[in-house]
Design an enzyme around this catalytic site. Structure first.
Site: not given
Ligand SMILES: Cc1ncc(C[n+]2csc(CCOP(=O)(O)OP(=O)(O)O)c2C)c(N)n1
Length: 624
Positions: A395, A282, A367
């Site tokens: 959710r 990342k 959630e």
């Molecule tokens: C239901 C929900 N909860 C929380 C989020 C907030 N959120 C956006 S991206 C993310 C992390 C995603 O991590 P990953 O899938 O590993 O992607 P990366 O950014 O590390 O590539 C979170 C918690 C969301 N988009 N949807």
């Protein structure tokens, strides 16, 4: 320098590049991302990590015939840049500009819209099954991060795919990070696989060498395969996925274009579900983002040389107040626990986590689980605070209703990012929570007008034992209205009359109180003296006060940052109808449409919710 990038007008241009040019292009794209996002803000770290992966996908697959679905969608910037949107990219997340998430209206390559996490595998399976019914041959690729893979929906979809055996490629982009450090058993499992990173290449090499030995090569290979089967649990990475019914391919170096293209081509030839485990970094290529991927997950505009954020608000953010004040309350109340669903920094809970690591729980992007976990804790006499964004609590609706409210458990929901959130747009605005919560029996809902009231509400909620309690508050900087009204005494179901006027009464919710104060001042200048009420409680409603108000006022205005349908306004309308109110009522709030991205002030103006629009609306009524 963007010499190569400037020549990429469509993905057909990517197909013509050789590996050397593709590597050069990756470098240019990273520079372009950093330069643009330093001005617009946005999801920098995730996109820097996925440059090679995106290019390799578009080189091997034939979008939009082949369907690429981006989970969450915050990492789709590179995809956007190379599918004809580079020239508009400077408008990223701005009003009327390019969205920060896939949007069908923007490009035929954005085939499925996302924003909330963990949906890509379900949607992908839907596409794959539809393809099979139509007897088409296109590929379906779901790109999902290790963070998003912690969400329940992703597990549900994996379970279903394994059962059906439908051809579908899942690309697991594993960078060990959600927004913050990833959590959970699956994350540990992936970590174990990562330590055997050389495996995939080594296996291929052995196969290649063996098959080249004339006469005996294939036989030796088959024997090796059988031996491998018997001890597979010990030696083969990804067995969990294999057991679920996927062909596991990986781990693959996600910054090596050659290997990525090789493995994607391999997956094309597998006629069943496959999961490609890609390891990425990342923030790759920009030291400040590599060192602090959490900060650069969703970055505000920053100075490129240092990574320092440019615009810092001086007023404390509501999230930070939650973190510090809840920690303070927890010092003297050991029943207080804190829960987040993968947002420890966003919700401000890092401080609590540091001070009370054993009383803090990050459940991952889960959630629903977070809500019911809180229910269990509350049933055992604890006081759990679940800090969650309004949009993501959508959710957990059934869990709030079924697990918390029916049993009337004293869980506190600290609902952050209530109202319009700005640049993330329609998937992220928190404009439905009042609509999906107010109708649930047993629940109480508060919204603070300013930061002092917020602290008082947190204190009130920490002591409230009679049932579930919600405090909803907006994104970003808090205000201080103590010079307007110094009454911060919170009592269940009581509103606050800020000013008593005549004829017109404005009842405002939460952050809209600050706007309403300015409306009141504007009207004062025109010698119009309105009554201003801070609702404070959306539920229980202060019915006595409202029934008094309607005796004295023939024009009632409700002012909220929730959808007017099912929101505070509707709630008041019902009460007024029941009491045969004969005057006029106007509900100001979010109209019945999904609100686009843009700066909050601009959006308020667009939907006639800003101070000037409301002032003018009242003036036009008054002067009729
Ligand atoms: C239901 C929900 N909860 C929380 C989020 C907030 N959120 C956006 S991206 C993310 C992390 C995603 O991590 P990953 O899938 O590993 O992607 P990366 O950014 O590390 O590539 C979170 C918690 C969301 N988009 N949807």
């Amino acid at each position: 320098m963007e010499d190569l990038l400037n020549k990429i007008k469509s993905i057909q241009d990517i197909k013509k590049l050789d590996i050397h040019q593709m590597n050069l292009l990756c470098k240019e794209i990273r520079g372009f991302l950093i330069k643009t996002i330093s001005k617009t803000g946005g999801h920098l770290a995730s996109n820097l990590g996925i440059v090679e992966l995106t290019l390799a996908l578009h080189k091997v697959f034939d979008s939009p015939y082949d369907k690429i679905i981006w989970d969450v969608g915050h990492q789709s910037y590179v995809h956007k840049i190379i599918t004809g949107r580079k020239d508009k990219f400077h408008t990223l997340r701005q009003y009327k500009g390019i969205s920060g998430f896939p949007k069908k209206g923007e490009s035929p390559h954005d085939i499925f819209e996302t924003g909330h996490s963990s949906t890509s595998i379900s949607a992908g399976l839907g596409y794959a099954l539809a393809r099979d019914i139509k007897e088409e041959k296109n590929e379906v690729i779901s790109v999902i991060g290790d963070g998003a893979m912690t969400g329940g929906m992703a597990f549900e979809a994996l379970n279903h795919i394994g059962d059906l055996g439908t051809k579908h490629i899942v690309v697991l982009n594993d960078n060990e990070m959600s927004i913050s450090e990833n959590v959970g058993g699956l994350s540990k499992y992936l970590n174990e696989i990562r330590t055997t990173q050389a495996y995939y290449r080594v296996k291929e090499d052995v196969e290649n060498i063996l098959t080249k030995i004339p006469g005996i090569g294939n036989m030796v290979l088959r024997t090796a395969e059988r031996a491998k089967d018997s001890v597979k649990y010990f030696f083969i990475p990804g067995m969990l996925f294999e057991d679920l019914g996927f062909k596991y391919l990986g781990p693959v170096d996600g910054h090596n274009l050659k290997e990525l293209m090789y493995v994607f081509n391999k997956a094309k030839n597998i006629d069943e579900p496959s999961l490609i485990h890609v390891i990425t970094k990342k923030g790759k290529g920009y030291a400040p983002a590599e060192n602090d991927p959490d900060k650069f997950h969703g970055a505000s505009p920053f100075k490129i040389e240092t990574g320092e954020t440019i615009k810092k608000s001086k007023s404390p953010k509501y999230s930070n107040i939650l973190g510090s004040f809840l920690t303070e309350l927890a010092e003297t109340d050991d029943k207080i626990l804190a829960i987040t669903a993968a947002m420890p920094s966003g919700t401000g809970l890092c401080r609590f986590k540091k001070r009370f690591p054993k009383r803090f729980f990050d459940v991952g992007i889960a959630e629903q689980h977070g809500v019911t976990l809180a229910a269990g804790m509350a049933a055992e006499g604890f006081k759990p605070f679940f800090a969650v964004y309004s949009t993501f609590l959508q959710r957990g609706y059934d869990q709030v209703l079924h697990d918390v409210c029916i049993q009337n458990l004293p869980v506190v929901f600290a609902i952050d990012r209530a109202g319009l959130v700005g640049n993330d747009g329609e998937t992220h605005h928190g404009v439905f929570d009042l609509s999906y919560l107010t109708h649930i029996p047993n629940i109480s809902i508060m919204a603070p007008k300013d930061r002092i009231e917020f602290e008082q509400m947190l204190k009130f909620a920490s002591k409230y034992e009679k049932g579930p309690m919600v405090i909803r508050y907006p994104r970003g900087a808090s205000c201080d209205l103590s010079n307007i009204s110094n009454n911060y005494n919170i009592e269940l179901g009581l509103s606050e009359v800020i000013h008593e006027g005549k004829d017109i009464a404005v009842i405002a919710v939460g952050e809209m109180v600050e706007y309403a104060v300015d409306v009141m001042k504007n009207l004062n200048e025109q010698n119009i003296d309105i009554t201003l009420v801070n609702a404070r409680f959306i539920k229980p409603l202060d019915e006595n006060l409202i029934l008094e108000l309607i005796k004295e006022h023939n024009f009632i205005i409700t002012y909220e940052d929730n959808s007017v349908i099912g929101g505070f306004g509707s709630y008041i309308n019902n009460l007024l109808i029941k009491n045969s109110y004969k005057g006029e009522i106007i509900n100001i709030g979010i109209p019945d449409k999904f609100i686009e991205h843009g700066n909050v002030d601009q959006l308020f103006k667009q939907y006639n919710m800003d101070v000037d629009s409301v002032t003018n609306m009242i003036l036009s009524k008054y002067n009729k």
